[in-house]
Design a protein around this motif. Structure first.
Motif, PDB file in Angstrom:
ATOM      1  N   CYS A 681      28.018  24.852  21.235  1.00 27.37           N
ATOM      2  CA  CYS A 681      27.608  25.186  22.609  1.00 27.37           C
ATOM      3  C   CYS A 681      28.224  26.503  23.062  1.00 27.37           C
ATOM      4  CB  CYS A 681      28.008  24.079  23.574  1.00 27.37           C
ATOM      5  SG  CYS A 681      27.076  22.543  23.364  1.00 27.37           S
ATOM      6  N   LEU A 682      29.428  26.793  22.556  1.00 27.85           N
ATOM      7  CA  LEU A 682      30.148  27.995  22.983  1.00 27.85           C
ATOM      8  C   LEU A 682      29.843  29.196  22.109  1.00 27.85           C
ATOM      9  CD1 LEU A 682      33.641  26.450  23.826  1.00 27.85           C
ATOM     10  CD2 LEU A 682      31.769  26.971  25.385  1.00 27.85           C
ATOM     11  N   ASN A 683      28.830  29.125  21.293  1.00 31.82           N
ATOM     12  CA  ASN A 683      28.457  30.247  20.444  1.00 31.82           C
ATOM     13  C   ASN A 683      28.140  31.465  21.312  1.00 31.82           C
ATOM     14  OD1 ASN A 683      27.056  32.002  18.509  1.00 31.82           O
ATOM     15  ND2 ASN A 683      27.092  30.158  17.207  1.00 31.82           N
ATOM     16  N   LEU A 684      28.612  32.642  20.936  1.00 40.10           N
ATOM     17  CA  LEU A 684      28.412  33.846  21.738  1.00 40.10           C
ATOM     18  C   LEU A 684      26.958  34.283  21.758  1.00 40.10           C
ATOM     19  CD1 LEU A 684      31.557  35.955  20.739  1.00 40.10           C
ATOM     20  CD2 LEU A 684      31.202  34.537  22.770  1.00 40.10           C
ATOM     21  N   GLN A 685      26.181  33.913  20.748  1.00 38.55           N
ATOM     22  CA  GLN A 685      24.758  34.231  20.720  1.00 38.55           C
ATOM     23  C   GLN A 685      23.963  33.034  21.228  1.00 38.55           C
ATOM     24  OE1 GLN A 685      23.689  37.272  19.978  1.00 38.55           O
ATOM     25  NE2 GLN A 685      25.830  37.885  19.572  1.00 38.55           N
ATOM     26  N   GLY A 686      23.212  33.247  22.312  1.00 42.96           N
ATOM     27  CA  GLY A 686      22.504  32.136  22.917  1.00 42.96           C
ATOM     28  C   GLY A 686      21.508  31.479  21.988  1.00 42.96           C
ATOM     29  N   GLU A 687      20.866  32.249  21.139  1.00 45.19           N
ATOM     30  CA  GLU A 687      19.839  31.685  20.255  1.00 45.19           C
ATOM     31  C   GLU A 687      20.442  30.749  19.212  1.00 45.19           C
ATOM     32  OE1 GLU A 687      19.727  35.569  17.257  1.00 45.19           O
ATOM     33  OE2 GLU A 687      18.007  35.089  18.525  1.00 45.19           O
ATOM     34  N   ASP A 688      21.780  30.879  18.978  1.00 47.10           N
ATOM     35  CA  ASP A 688      22.437  30.016  17.999  1.00 47.10           C
ATOM     36  C   ASP A 688      22.961  28.721  18.621  1.00 47.10           C
ATOM     37  OD1 ASP A 688      21.961  31.905  16.029  1.00 47.10           O
ATOM     38  OD2 ASP A 688      23.871  32.949  16.386  1.00 47.10           O
ATOM     39  N   ARG A 689      22.831  28.581  19.937  1.00 43.78           N
ATOM     40  CA  ARG A 689      23.297  27.371  20.598  1.00 43.78           C
ATOM     41  C   ARG A 689      22.208  26.298  20.545  1.00 43.78           C
ATOM     42  NH1 ARG A 689      24.675  30.874  25.892  1.00 43.78           N
ATOM     43  NH2 ARG A 689      26.191  32.303  24.923  1.00 43.78           N
ATOM     44  N   PRO A 690      22.587  25.032  20.576  1.00 45.59           N
ATOM     45  CA  PRO A 690      21.575  23.963  20.648  1.00 45.59           C
ATOM     46  C   PRO A 690      20.956  23.921  22.039  1.00 45.59           C
ATOM     47  CG  PRO A 690      23.779  23.037  20.832  1.00 45.59           C
ATOM     48  CD  PRO A 690      23.973  24.490  20.535  1.00 45.59           C
ATOM     49  N   THR A 691      19.838  23.227  22.163  1.00 44.73           N
ATOM     50  CA  THR A 691      19.260  22.984  23.484  1.00 44.73           C
ATOM     51  C   THR A 691      19.985  21.820  24.125  1.00 44.73           C
ATOM     52  OG1 THR A 691      17.616  21.426  22.660  1.00 44.73           O
ATOM     53  CG2 THR A 691      17.019  23.787  22.651  1.00 44.73           C
ATOM     54  N   MET A 692      19.791  21.681  25.445  1.00 37.15           N
ATOM     55  CA  MET A 692      20.438  20.565  26.136  1.00 37.15           C
ATOM     56  C   MET A 692      19.884  19.232  25.646  1.00 37.15           C
ATOM     57  SD  MET A 692      22.935  21.500  27.968  1.00 37.15           S
ATOM     58  CE  MET A 692      23.213  19.784  28.309  1.00 37.15           C
ATOM     59  N   LYS A 693      18.639  19.209  25.239  1.00 36.90           N
ATOM     60  CA  LYS A 693      18.067  17.964  24.717  1.00 36.90           C
ATOM     61  C   LYS A 693      18.771  17.573  23.426  1.00 36.90           C
ATOM     62  CE  LYS A 693      13.592  15.818  23.793  1.00 36.90           C
ATOM     63  NZ  LYS A 693      12.121  16.018  23.760  1.00 36.90           N
ATOM     64  N   GLU A 694      19.036  18.574  22.562  1.00 31.83           N
ATOM     65  CA  GLU A 694      19.753  18.297  21.314  1.00 31.83           C
ATOM     66  C   GLU A 694      21.187  17.858  21.600  1.00 31.83           C
ATOM     67  OE1 GLU A 694      17.385  21.527  18.467  1.00 31.83           O
ATOM     68  OE2 GLU A 694      19.240  22.092  19.497  1.00 31.83           O
ATOM     69  N   VAL A 695      21.813  18.488  22.605  1.00 31.03           N
ATOM     70  CA  VAL A 695      23.177  18.104  22.976  1.00 31.03           C
ATOM     71  C   VAL A 695      23.199  16.664  23.478  1.00 31.03           C
ATOM     72  CG1 VAL A 695      25.085  18.569  24.565  1.00 31.03           C
ATOM     73  CG2 VAL A 695      23.868  20.471  23.486  1.00 31.03           C
ATOM     74  N   ALA A 696      22.222  16.290  24.285  1.00 31.14           N
ATOM     75  CA  ALA A 696      22.170  14.933  24.821  1.00 31.14           C
ATOM     76  C   ALA A 696      22.007  13.904  23.704  1.00 31.14           C
ATOM     77  CB  ALA A 696      21.030  14.819  25.835  1.00 31.14           C
ATOM     78  N   ILE A 697      21.140  14.218  22.741  1.00 27.15           N
ATOM     79  CA  ILE A 697      20.934  13.288  21.609  1.00 27.15           C
ATOM     80  C   ILE A 697      22.220  13.137  20.812  1.00 27.15           C
ATOM     81  CG2 ILE A 697      19.699  12.996  19.425  1.00 27.15           C
ATOM     82  CD1 ILE A 697      17.291  14.384  20.765  1.00 27.15           C
ATOM     83  N   GLU A 698      22.909  14.260  20.569  1.00 28.18           N
ATOM     84  CA  GLU A 698      24.155  14.218  19.797  1.00 28.18           C
ATOM     85  C   GLU A 698      25.210  13.371  20.508  1.00 28.18           C
ATOM     86  OE1 GLU A 698      26.840  15.002  16.718  1.00 28.18           O
ATOM     87  OE2 GLU A 698      24.665  15.299  16.841  1.00 28.18           O
ATOM     88  N   LEU A 699      25.313  13.523  21.821  1.00 28.65           N
ATOM     89  CA  LEU A 699      26.312  12.759  22.578  1.00 28.65           C
ATOM     90  C   LEU A 699      25.990  11.266  22.566  1.00 28.65           C
ATOM     91  CD1 LEU A 699      26.910  15.178  25.592  1.00 28.65           C
ATOM     92  CD2 LEU A 699      28.561  14.550  23.818  1.00 28.65           C
ATOM     93  N   GLU A 700      24.709  10.915  22.667  1.00 28.84           N
ATOM     94  CA  GLU A 700      24.336   9.503  22.586  1.00 28.84           C
ATOM     95  C   GLU A 700      24.707   8.931  21.223  1.00 28.84           C
ATOM     96  OE1 GLU A 700      23.348   7.295  24.672  1.00 28.84           O
ATOM     97  OE2 GLU A 700      23.260   8.670  26.385  1.00 28.84           O
ATOM     98  N   CYS A 701      24.538   9.726  20.184  1.00 27.30           N
ATOM     99  CA  CYS A 701      24.919   9.265  18.839  1.00 27.30           C
ATOM    100  C   CYS A 701      26.427   9.064  18.750  1.00 27.30           C
ATOM    101  CB  CYS A 701      24.454  10.276  17.793  1.00 27.30           C
ATOM    102  SG  CYS A 701      22.659  10.363  17.612  1.00 27.30           S
ATOM    103  N   LEU A 702      27.200   9.966  19.356  1.00 31.04           N
ATOM    104  CA  LEU A 702      28.656   9.835  19.333  1.00 31.04           C
ATOM    105  C   LEU A 702      29.112   8.570  20.057  1.00 31.04           C
ATOM    106  CD1 LEU A 702      29.908  13.509  19.904  1.00 31.04           C
ATOM    107  CD2 LEU A 702      30.014  12.157  17.813  1.00 31.04           C
TER     108      LEU A 702
END
Length: 754
Positions: A681-702
């Motif tokens: 999420c903290l990647n300096l290049q925005g295009e290399d960051r995940p989307t919020m939807k991907e972040v939400a899925i990852e957190l649910e998995c955690l």
């Protein structure tokens, strides 16, 4: 006839008219002369104590000479001084004026000059009145007036062009200046000088002038079409014709109290003495009230018969003249004072209805007060309605109504509150109702009529160019129905700034709980994961909502609110920002909070949904470490938590910065995957960051990921932390305070990697 000659002729005519008017306005007590003495000299009436010729005046100081010229005209002159008199009144004389001048040629050489000097001897009854002003006219001149006792006033005039000259106004230094003189001045003389000898202004002003004259009669004229006071021959003729010198006069040098004791006291019966105010002593006489005539003659002040002219008395029926006054009376049988301004004359056998009269007056007065009060409040209410209508239209009210009427369900979803309704809900915006303050406005706690508790936010003033964007965002946000987004119930547009009405969230914000401002007893690792997942779900919903994605711009732990069961609610987005998204190319529109701001957005001013992802990564780092978004290293320099977290992860120092409770409750796989997610999420290049939807899925998995906690892996319980020492180095309190039970487990490395 030449135009200049026409102007001079007009002034001669004005002079004649002025003298005729003066002759008709002689005040009371100046219409009688000594028997056998002339009364008139031309158009001038000469009243006693003045007189024409020897033996006709009170003394020689009041003698007036009447010169007869070849053409038959007559002029009154003050005998000793050969000065023409224009008018004589109770306390003043008006005499002809004179002026001094200095004239130069185009090279600055002095062509001609003449200075004024007028003297009245101490024994004369005359002194120069304070109604006069010393005046200097020109564009490169300094003039001064000198008098007794080292009295001197100077006056400076300057102007560089014809346009500089003030026309028809007061003399303020541009072409003309004036100075007041003191009372009691017996003589004066004038002097003049020039700085540049008129070389710079010679084309329109070759001479400077200085004179004493009555202030009210002189109006400076600087434009040729009205007559030019900067031209010597024109100025001389106008001054002589229209601007006299005013003299004060008085009898002798004694005061009234002193003169009463002398045989030559001048005031006769039915008159009284008036002290001169010149400071030189002397007095004058005036007829008593109700008398007119000449107070310097026996029987000179005669009774005024007020009853002869109805306009000079107040009697309704009968007027009876008495010496110096009059009485009013009523015919036989009539009663009361008989005055028009009193009770008049009441007919016989009539009884005035005092009770009815008083009652009518009282009722009338009360009705008047009620009527005025009603009118006042009606006007005030009408003005308030107009102001509200103005603000409603200014804040886009008509556009909002039109927009919600075209959307299905919009009327039920969007409510437009009145200003009075919200004022009552907040107890007139009392200080004890304030929930918080921020850069975007103040939030108040309010209770609506249906007992709902809401948060009412007073926003900043809205730019008119942002109204369309504001209305669109209000409509969209009022239709959002997500359990993890603070709901916007509606708005009020009748105030100077828009008022936004949100649901009230009771347990503060996540920042306060992470950093021990409200206590973190409930903030377990599983609760941290849950809040992170709920927040990510809400942001993903906003980013993909309908056809118009909403970018929060200010994701931070302080904008994640918690309700009474600690459910996360994303707040402070959309309408609360009031900045159109289509202006992100402007650098000044970059907006965010220090420590959370996307560096790519800050650098390029290009706002995307990945900017929210970066800010959310900082929130995840806060949840993992318990550190603030901006921290201090051992050299007391500020570091961003984002940089510190990524650096620690890259240097295999992750477990040295993670919150101790998180270490105790989370398993190794969860913590490692969470750390990698934060890093992405903290990647300096925005295009290399995940989307919020991907972040939400990852957190649910955690959240669903199970395993043994680190504390159990090392074989100790919650209260025994010694065996975790291999994961830590020297403990450092990140806040610079004495460690407490909640924060002492947060440990830092001995240095912070750059």
């Amino acid at each position: 006839m030449h135009p200049k000659q026409m102007v001079l002729l007009a002034f001669y005519i004005c002079e004649l008219i002025l003298k005729l008017i003066m002759a008709q306005t002689i005040t009371r007590g100046t219409n009688v002369t000594k028997p056998g003495c002339p009364k008139q000299c031309g158009n001038i009436t000469v009243p006693y104590p003045f007189g024409i010729g020897s033996g006709c005046a009170f003394d020689s100081g009041f003698e007036i000479d009447c010169n007869i010229y070849i053409n038959g005209s007559q002029k009154a002159l003050i005998g000793k001084y050969n000065i023409e008199v224009y008018d004589i009144s109770d306390a003043e004389l008006r005499i002809s004026s004179d002026f001094g001048w200095r004239c130069y040629d185009s090279t600055g050489a002095l062509l001609d000059q003449d200075m004024v000097s007028i003297t009245f001897l101490e024994s004369s009854p005359y002194s120069f009145s304070a109604l006069n002003r010393f005046t200097v006219v020109g564009c490169d001149d300094y003039g001064s007036i000198l008098g007794p006792n080292n009295f001197e006033y100077g006056c400076n005039v300057s102007c560089t062009s014809k346009e500089d000259v003030m026309n028809g106004g007061e003399c303020m230094g541009k072409g003309c200046c004036q100075k007041q003189i003191p009372k009691g001045l017996k003589y004066y003389n004038t002097t003049m000088s020039s700085t540049g000898n008129h070389t710079d202004v010679w084309s329109f002003n070759s001479c400077g002038y200085a004179f004493l004259g009555e202030a009210d009669r002189f109006l400076f004229r600087g434009l040729p079409d009205l007559g030019d006071d900067l031209t010597v021959d024109y100025f001389y003729e106008r001054l002589k014709a229209t601007v006299p010198i005013v003299l004060d006069w008085a009898i002798g040098s004694l005061t009234c109290a002193q003169a009463l004791k002398r045989e030559d006291y001048a005031c006769r019966e039915n008159s009284h003495c008036v002290d001169s105010d010149t400071g030189l002593g002397g007095y004058r006489c005036s007829c008593n009230t109700g008398y007119h005539g000449n107070p310097y003659f026996n029987q000179g002040c005669q009774d005024i018969d007020e009853c002869a002219d109805p306009s000079t008395n107040l009697c309704e029926r009968i007027c009876i003249n008495i010496p110096g006054s009059y009485n009013c009376s009523c015919p036989d049988g009539y009663t009361d004072d008989g005055k028009n301004d009193g009770r008049g004359c009441i007919p016989p056998y009539s009884v005035f209805p005092w009770i009815k009269f008083s009652l009518g007056i009282g009722i009338g007065f009360i009705s008047l007060v009620v009527g005025i009060t009603w009118l006042y409040f009606s006007i005030k209410k009408r003005k308030l309605i107009k102001v509200k209508e103005k603000f409603f239209q200014q804040n886009g009210g008509l556009l909002l109504k039109q927009t919600i009427s075209t959307k299905e369900g919009g009327v039920e979803a969007t409510r437009i509150f009145t200003a009075e309704e919200l004022k009552k809900a907040t107890n007139s915006y009392a200080n004890d109702r304030i929930l918080g303050r921020g850069g975007n406005g103040i939030v108040y706690r309010g209770v609506l009529r249906d007992t709902r508790i809401v948060a009412i936010k007073k926003s900043r003033i809205v730019d008119e160019s942002q109204i369309d964007q504001f209305i669109n965002e209000v409509v969209i946000l009022t239709q959002i129905n997500h359990r993890n987004v603070v709901r916007l119930f509606g708005c009020c547009l009748e105030d100077e700034v828009p008022l936004l009405v949100y649901e009230c969230v009771s347990e503060g914000n996540l920042y306060e709980h992470i950093h021990n401002q409200r206590g973190e007893g409930w903030l377990t690792w599983q609760n941290r994961l849950r809040i992170a997942a709920e927040t990510a779900t809400a942001l993903a919903y906003l980013h993909s909502f309908a056809s118009m994605p909403i970018i929060h711009r200010d994701v931070k732990s302080a904008n994640i609110l918690l309700d009474n069961v600690y459910t996360a609610k994303v707040a402070d987005f959309g309408a609360s920002r009031l900045i159109p998204l289509d202006q992100t190319h402007v650098a000044t529109l970059v907006q965010g909070t220090s420590g959370y701001l996307d560096p790519e957005y800050f650098r390029t001013s290009q706002l995307t949904d990945k900017s929210d992802v970066y800010s959310f990564g900082v929130v995840l780092a806060e949840l993992l470490t318990g550190l603030k978004p901006v921290i201090r290293d051992i050299n007391d320099e500020q570091k961003n938590l984002a940089d510190y977290f990524v650096s620690s992860l890259n240097n295999n120092l992750l477990f040295q910065i993670i919150n101790r409770r998180v270490l105790q409750e989370g398993n190794l796989e969860q913590l490692q995957k969470m750390a990698e997610l934060v890093k992405n999420c903290l990647n300096l290049q925005g295009e290399d960051r995940p989307t919020m939807k991907e972040v939400a899925i990852e957190l649910e998995c955690l959240r669903k990921l199970t395993g043994v906690s680190l504390s159990n892996q090392h074989g100790q319980g919650d209260n025994d932390h010694d065996d975790l020492s291999d994961l830590y180095t020297v403990p450092i309190d990140p806040y610079g305070n004495t460690p407490n039970s909640d924060s002492s487990h947060i440990l830092h490395p001995t240095y912070i990697p750059s």
